[in-house]
Write a protein that holds these residues in place. Structure first.
Motif: not given
Length: 322
Positions: A102-105, A119-123, A151-158
């Motif tokens: 639902p959140g695309g995260t 919480v990272v946007g993932a489409g 998703v980058d697991t260090v910066s926790l960004t897409q």
């Protein structure tokens, strides 16, 4: 605390609805079967082989139950919101990743404290996840839009969001050594291949009807695909990118897991239970009736224990020596 004993043969014991605890289940051979009462509707599963904890997502409640099989109980219930539908564990970093359509995260949780780190946007509609520890990445696919997120697991960004060449993608498995990801496309009866280094889709393999679950045996490079609309498991050669064999099952399958050391594949494509496939010989090697229609299947890579969710009865079954 001393863990529960798993009788090799026995009768069901009665447990109050919603109570946490193991009960013995009937077994036909040497396997040991226990049932953990979780409550709710647990479906997606993931195991941390280092801590031994098992995570069970309940999409209807927006929560994740944390199970300690040795203690025989639920040790925590994590409220994450939305409708968590996919789980993956990075045992090296002790993190849990949760797909929330639902959140695309994708949510990143600390495995020690179970706090939400990010919480990272993932489409839109991101529903399944897989971890690639060597690349410090998590990959998420969407059953709604057919996107592939990195998703980058260090910066926790897409890092990247790539459209798939086919409609919605239901499942994902990673071959870290050969740098590929395999994504099931149920609408087109295919597995789409993503080149992790090139950052794009580079191939497609025709498999059975409506493939959902997928897993890779990392040593051999074989890909096992659970087809949810036909009674067989597809086996794909990762080198030739072709379906090389199908294994007839007792029913349709939607989830599949592999124990890497023994090349043993487990799927919910049994008659009210599990089917076991010898990955090297590519043959059905066992069936275990559990009296339930399993939701999802997961394997503890350290112990070889197999976990089976039952959303209808709110339980997670643990099977040893099968």
């Amino acid at each position: 605390m001393r863990g529960p004993r798993f009788p090799r043969r026995g009768l069901f014991a009665l447990v109050a609805a919603g109570a946490a605890g193991f009960v013995a289940a009937p077994a036909r051979g040497a396997e040991r079967v226990g049932v953990l009462q979780v409550g709710g509707s647990p479906s997606a599963l993931a195991v941390n082989p280092v801590t031994g904890l098992v995570y069970a997502a309940d999409a209807s409640a927006g929560s994740i139950a944390v199970l300690d099989p040795q203690a025989g109980q639920v040790v925590a219930t994590l409220t994450v919101g939305g409708a968590p539908s996919g789980l993956a564990v990075d045992a090296n970093a002790n993190r849990i990743y949760v797909a929330n359509p639902p959140g695309g995260t994708v949510l990143a949780l600390d495995g020690a404290t179970h706090r939400t780190l990010s919480v990272v946007g993932a489409g839109a509609g991101a529903s399944s996840v897989a971890v690639d520890p060597g690349a410090q990445a998590v990959y998420a696919v969407s059953a709604d839009t057919g996107t592939f997120a990195v998703v980058d697991t260090v910066s926790l960004t897409q890092r990247k969001l790539v459209p798939a060449p086919k409609p919605g993608l239901a499942g994902i498995a990673v071959d870290p050594g050969r740098r590929r990801a395999y994504c099931t496309s149920p609408d087109t009866d295919s597995v789409e291949i993503y080149d992790l280094d090139a950052g794009k889709f580079t191939g497609s393999v025709a498999v059975g009807a409506s493939p959902i679950g997928v897993v890779v045996h990392e040593r051999s490079g074989k890909v096992f695909v659970a087809n949810s609309a036909i009674h067989h498991l597809s086996i794909v050669d990762g080198v030739t990118r072709t379906q090389t064999k199908t294994v007839l099952l007792g029913s349709e399958a939607s989830s599949v897991a592999v124990h890497q050391d023994t090349d043993t594949v487990y799927t919910n494509g049994g008659q009210n239970g599990l089917s076991k496939v010898d990955g090297q010989r590519e043959t059905l090697s066992g069936e275990l009736g559990l009296g339930v229609n399993p939701g999802e299947v997961a394997v503890d890579q350290r112990t070889g224990a197999v976990y089976v969710s039952d959303p209808l009865h709110g339980t997670v079954t643990v099977v040893r020596d099968f």
